[in-house]
Design a protein around this motif. Sequence first.
Motif, PDB file in Angstrom:
ATOM      1  N   ILE A  95       0.584  -2.769   2.863  1.00  0.00           N
ATOM      2  CA  ILE A  95      -0.055  -1.494   2.544  1.00  0.00           C
ATOM      3  C   ILE A  95      -1.168  -1.282   3.569  1.00  0.00           C
ATOM      4  O   ILE A  95      -2.201  -1.948   3.519  1.00  0.00           O
ATOM      5  N   ALA A  96      -0.947  -0.364   4.501  1.00  0.00           N
ATOM      6  CA  ALA A  96      -1.850  -0.188   5.645  1.00  0.00           C
ATOM      7  C   ALA A  96      -2.624   1.111   5.476  1.00  0.00           C
ATOM      8  O   ALA A  96      -2.206   2.150   5.975  1.00  0.00           O
ATOM      9  N   ASP A  97      -3.748   1.074   4.784  1.00  0.00           N
ATOM     10  CA  ASP A  97      -4.432   2.309   4.407  1.00  0.00           C
ATOM     11  C   ASP A  97      -5.613   2.664   5.301  1.00  0.00           C
ATOM     12  O   ASP A  97      -6.236   3.698   5.107  1.00  0.00           O
ATOM     13  N   ASP A  98      -5.941   1.849   6.302  1.00  0.00           N
ATOM     14  CA  ASP A  98      -7.044   2.183   7.214  1.00  0.00           C
ATOM     15  C   ASP A  98      -6.568   3.178   8.261  1.00  0.00           C
ATOM     16  O   ASP A  98      -5.531   2.957   8.888  1.00  0.00           O
ATOM     17  N   PRO A  99      -7.287   4.285   8.484  1.00  0.00           N
ATOM     18  CA  PRO A  99      -6.884   5.223   9.543  1.00  0.00           C
ATOM     19  C   PRO A  99      -6.908   4.550  10.917  1.00  0.00           C
ATOM     20  O   PRO A  99      -7.798   3.749  11.213  1.00  0.00           O
ATOM     21  N   VAL A 100      -5.923   4.877  11.751  1.00  0.00           N
ATOM     22  CA  VAL A 100      -5.885   4.385  13.126  1.00  0.00           C
ATOM     23  C   VAL A 100      -5.545   5.558  14.040  1.00  0.00           C
ATOM     24  O   VAL A 100      -4.713   6.403  13.704  1.00  0.00           O
ATOM     25  N   ASN A 101      -6.212   5.623  15.177  1.00  0.00           N
ATOM     26  CA  ASN A 101      -5.959   6.689  16.151  1.00  0.00           C
ATOM     27  C   ASN A 101      -6.024   8.073  15.506  1.00  0.00           C
ATOM     28  O   ASN A 101      -5.270   8.988  15.861  1.00  0.00           O
ATOM     29  N   GLY A 102      -6.922   8.227  14.511  1.00  0.00           N
ATOM     30  CA  GLY A 102      -7.120   9.517  13.872  1.00  0.00           C
ATOM     31  C   GLY A 102      -6.039   9.918  12.892  1.00  0.00           C
ATOM     32  O   GLY A 102      -5.950  11.091  12.511  1.00  0.00           O
ATOM     33  N   MET A 103      -5.220   8.949  12.454  1.00  0.00           N
ATOM     34  CA  MET A 103      -4.155   9.277  11.508  1.00  0.00           C
ATOM     35  C   MET A 103      -3.901   8.093  10.585  1.00  0.00           C
ATOM     36  O   MET A 103      -4.398   6.985  10.811  1.00  0.00           O
ATOM     37  N   ALA A 104      -3.129   8.346   9.521  1.00  0.00           N
ATOM     38  CA  ALA A 104      -2.774   7.274   8.597  1.00  0.00           C
ATOM     39  C   ALA A 104      -1.617   6.468   9.182  1.00  0.00           C
ATOM     40  O   ALA A 104      -0.630   7.052   9.650  1.00  0.00           O
ATOM     41  N   PRO A 105      -1.701   5.138   9.168  1.00  0.00           N
ATOM     42  CA  PRO A 105      -0.611   4.323   9.701  1.00  0.00           C
ATOM     43  C   PRO A 105       0.526   4.202   8.692  1.00  0.00           C
ATOM     44  O   PRO A 105       0.344   4.439   7.499  1.00  0.00           O
ATOM     45  N   PRO A 106       1.719   3.804   9.144  1.00  0.00           N
ATOM     46  CA  PRO A 106       2.824   3.580   8.212  1.00  0.00           C
ATOM     47  C   PRO A 106       2.624   2.306   7.419  1.00  0.00           C
ATOM     48  O   PRO A 106       1.899   1.396   7.837  1.00  0.00           O
ATOM     49  N   ASP A 107       3.263   2.243   6.249  1.00  0.00           N
ATOM     50  CA  ASP A 107       3.378   0.988   5.520  1.00  0.00           C
ATOM     51  C   ASP A 107       4.557   0.203   6.093  1.00  0.00           C
ATOM     52  O   ASP A 107       5.387   0.753   6.826  1.00  0.00           O
ATOM     53  N   GLU A 108       4.653  -1.088   5.726  1.00  0.00           N
ATOM     54  CA  GLU A 108       5.582  -1.950   6.451  1.00  0.00           C
ATOM     55  C   GLU A 108       6.344  -2.914   5.541  1.00  0.00           C
ATOM     56  O   GLU A 108       5.908  -3.232   4.435  1.00  0.00           O
ATOM     57  N   LEU A 109       7.478  -3.390   6.076  1.00  0.00           N
ATOM     58  CA  LEU A 109       8.179  -4.577   5.577  1.00  0.00           C
ATOM     59  C   LEU A 109       8.154  -5.597   6.701  1.00  0.00           C
ATOM     60  O   LEU A 109       8.520  -5.273   7.846  1.00  0.00           O
ATOM     61  N   ASN A 110       7.718  -6.828   6.392  1.00  0.00           N
ATOM     62  CA  ASN A 110       7.575  -7.866   7.405  1.00  0.00           C
ATOM     63  C   ASN A 110       8.328  -9.132   7.029  1.00  0.00           C
ATOM     64  O   ASN A 110       8.379  -9.519   5.856  1.00  0.00           O
ATOM     65  N   TRP A 111       8.877  -9.772   8.035  1.00  0.00           N
ATOM     66  CA  TRP A 111       9.434 -11.128   7.898  1.00  0.00           C
ATOM     67  C   TRP A 111       8.365 -12.085   8.403  1.00  0.00           C
ATOM     68  O   TRP A 111       7.964 -12.032   9.555  1.00  0.00           O
ATOM     69  N   VAL A 112       7.900 -12.959   7.538  1.00  0.00           N
ATOM     70  CA  VAL A 112       6.772 -13.838   7.860  1.00  0.00           C
ATOM     71  C   VAL A 112       7.281 -15.214   8.261  1.00  0.00           C
ATOM     72  O   VAL A 112       8.099 -15.821   7.566  1.00  0.00           O
ATOM     73  N   VAL A 113       6.786 -15.697   9.379  1.00  0.00           N
ATOM     74  CA  VAL A 113       7.011 -17.077   9.795  1.00  0.00           C
ATOM     75  C   VAL A 113       5.648 -17.730   9.989  1.00  0.00           C
ATOM     76  O   VAL A 113       4.641 -17.059  10.199  1.00  0.00           O
ATOM     77  N   ALA A 114       5.616 -19.055   9.896  1.00  0.00           N
ATOM     78  CA  ALA A 114       4.352 -19.788   9.982  1.00  0.00           C
ATOM     79  C   ALA A 114       3.664 -19.510  11.317  1.00  0.00           C
ATOM     80  O   ALA A 114       4.290 -19.553  12.377  1.00  0.00           O
TER      81      ALA A 114
END
Length: 232
Positions: A95-114
């Motif tokens: 959940i990426a709710d901080d504005p970046v470059n003057g706009m709202a960023p997308p939310d994401e699906l991530n594959w996590v590795v160590a």
Amino acid sequence: RAPLDANGKIGKMETVLANLPFNGRSIGTLTVTPDQQLLYETSGARAGNAAAPGSAALWVLDPADPKNPRQLATGLKGAYAHTYDQAGRLWTTEIADDPVNGMAPPDELNWVVAGADFGWPQCYGKQEAARDLGGTDAFCQKTRSAVAIFPPHATPTSVVASPWEKDTLLVALWAQGVVMRVPVTLQGDNATGTPEPFISGLRNPQHLFVLDDHTLLISEFSTGKIYKISQK
């Protein structure tokens, strides 16, 4: 944590960890790892243009040594929900709710590795640079890319591996009232995926849970209902 007896009665509560770094929003779910440890996140908080120490990370806690959690991955603004698929791969929503470059960023699906660094706050999405936060293309290309992205403020509150299809994730989007199907294609040590609607018309789907009989439960926050989805 608290002991639980055979009748389901909860014993005396004990604080395991306190004063975790916090960004002012709700912290996500807890997930038991395949080796019976506990996975949790510390929401991204900023210190200037950098992540505050200890925040924006996924952690693994050994119940036998709760005072010394191990950091698994970093650069995650709000790794709210996590799941392991049938192959033992770890997936998390963002959940990426901080504005970046003057706009709202997308939310994401991530594959996590160590040891993965997803780049927040300097990077977001698929290795995009947050230039107003000091991000550069050169730096962000070294971070781990999102597998799939959702619209800004979609609010992915849960993720599970599909009980019916290999290499497919199901993601609940709270604000859009949709459960998305995300088939993924493995590419080296990462993957790409294209979300598509699976179930729509829901009112704030919050949690997904797969039962042993390969049926899917969906909790709907606004109505207090739980739906059970089976394959014909």
